[in-house]
Design a protein around this motif. Sequence first.
Motif, PDB file in Angstrom:
ATOM      1  N   LEU A  23     -49.920  12.622   2.499  1.00 21.25           N
ATOM      2  CA  LEU A  23     -50.607  11.376   2.791  1.00 21.25           C
ATOM      3  C   LEU A  23     -51.780  11.626   3.701  1.00 21.25           C
ATOM      4  O   LEU A  23     -51.795  12.558   4.488  1.00 21.25           O
ATOM      5  N   ALA A 137     -49.608   6.338  -2.828  1.00 23.89           N
ATOM      6  CA  ALA A 137     -49.098   6.314  -1.457  1.00 23.89           C
ATOM      7  C   ALA A 137     -50.233   6.447  -0.448  1.00 23.89           C
ATOM      8  O   ALA A 137     -50.243   5.796   0.598  1.00 23.89           O
ATOM      9  N   GLU A 141     -51.251   3.901   2.587  1.00 27.37           N
ATOM     10  CA  GLU A 141     -51.397   4.324   3.979  1.00 27.37           C
ATOM     11  C   GLU A 141     -52.796   4.001   4.506  1.00 27.37           C
ATOM     12  O   GLU A 141     -52.961   3.640   5.671  1.00 27.37           O
ATOM     13  N   VAL A 177     -44.320   6.340   1.577  1.00 29.40           N
ATOM     14  CA  VAL A 177     -44.952   5.706   2.731  1.00 29.40           C
ATOM     15  C   VAL A 177     -43.902   5.305   3.768  1.00 29.40           C
ATOM     16  O   VAL A 177     -44.124   5.420   4.975  1.00 29.40           O
TER      17      VAL A 177
END
Length: 582
Positions: A23, A137, A141, A177
């Motif tokens: 991420l 994801a 974020e 997440v």
Amino acid sequence: MRRPRHLHALFAALTTAVASAGLVVGAGGAAHAATPLPAHVFAPYFEAYSSDSPADLAERSGAKYLTMAFVQTEAKGSCTPYWNGSTGQPIAASVFGADFTTIRSRGGDVIPSFGGYAADNGGTEIADSCTSVDSIAAAYEKVLTTYDVTRLDMDIEDKSLTDKAAIDRRNQAIRKVQDWAAANGRPLQISYTLPTTTSGLASSGLAVLKSAKTAGAQVDVVNLMTFDYYDNAAHNMAADTQTAATGLYNQLAALYPAKTPTQLWGMIGVTEMPGIDDFGAAETFTTADAATVYNWATAKGINTLSFWALQRDNGGCPGTGGSDTCSGIAQDPWYFTHSFAPFTGGGGPVADDFSLSLAPGSASVAPGGSTTATVATTVTSGSAKPVALTVSGAPAGITAAVSPGSVTAGGSAQLTVAASATAVPGTYPLTVTGAAGPPSHSATFTLTVSGPGGGSGALVNGGLESGSLAPWSCESGGAVVSTPVHGGSYALKTAPTSGQTGECTQTLTLTPNTKYTLSGWVQGSYAYLGVRGGASGSTWTSSTGWTKLTVPFTTGASGTVTVYLHGWYGQGPVYGDDLAVG
């Protein structure tokens, strides 16, 4: 929501973002402990594609929390999130960032919502558009860190409900997440906004939740769109909200058997569409429905109360269905926001409670006369409990009693007030109190003891200069206002809607078989002034300025009459001032 609402232009497809192995940190910086939402929150949808400022509209309406609709990709195949799918509105502090900061400074927050009907139909909902779980994801974020929010909403409708691969990708990305948020000590909630039947989720919506459970993704709130049923049936929208949510409760109980009833109700949200929805007049959510749903939602302890959308919360287009800018019914501006705003708070379901009211709220009697009123109780939350009833404040020469002295909340009793032959003329407030353990509520009954022959003093608070309604009794929305006024500082406002005339009344006991004249100044469309009961007479006018009306009448054998002021269905407020009987 259901209708295509994003206004983004058509852009050429951009190069799909390269999927990252992990991420990324968004423009807002490293993750940190943002402030969680309250346990119970009212968060109406805000149409982010409009030119309105979220902070400005939140302040004007009184909505502390907003659900921002929508985040989408700019074209099918993209993994880049934008507001409304418009490349001119990137996920960046420069877009809505200042608004969100202002909203937080007032004690509120925002909930970004991904998807919406247009994206779910056109393939630009991010999990439909992007085939990389990691990139999906990363988009989630980016929104979380850019705007420092603690809840993301997934509005999944239409074709998105049948795209199994996208459903699974979305839930897998949510799980990634959530793992990231947990590792960084960051609070995070995920809500799913889904269409519903009147008895709970259809199989397609339930499949979304089952996929989340399989992926290990935690769903904190399931938010039902309790409108647009499209079943060609007439609907009681408040009742349908309750049956839909009860059906969802049963579905969640089967999906999460370890959860308690309180936890299950605490997973549920409902989103209404005030006024006439997209289907048409058969699905009209009224101002009365708002009160019913609010009381039910509070009693059950559901998590989220919402509606589509803040820009619709006005009565600017009577008879129009599904507008983005008005409700299609007669209402005061921000009526639904003001009705739902008190829902926001913490804790679990509220304790057992009730309300108490009097009808009528006042009367005038001659010395030696008597009058009665109904004491009504209504359960407002929890279950019905015994309510002990008492009355206080009666001066010498006045007797007052409530019978029976105890009722179960939801029941009614009778207040009887009598003036002795030597009672001194004057106006006396009597307080009726109901107590059910800790909760206790009171209402005031205003008794006027008239002098010989009654006279102009028989009608109480005709100029509203007390600053309160008593002893007037009004339908929902009736109020004392400081503008417009005819004389003094205050006037009486009635609130007609599509379902009521907004009537305000006052009951008087005058000298029997005697001629009187009711007079008053009125303003508004279809303003009716009259008497009924022991006499009959009325007149009306439509005027943008103050107009004096007079109604001659003769009392009957009892001398009791009810004076009234009202408007007409859906025709706007009617005002009255300097009302008198002489």
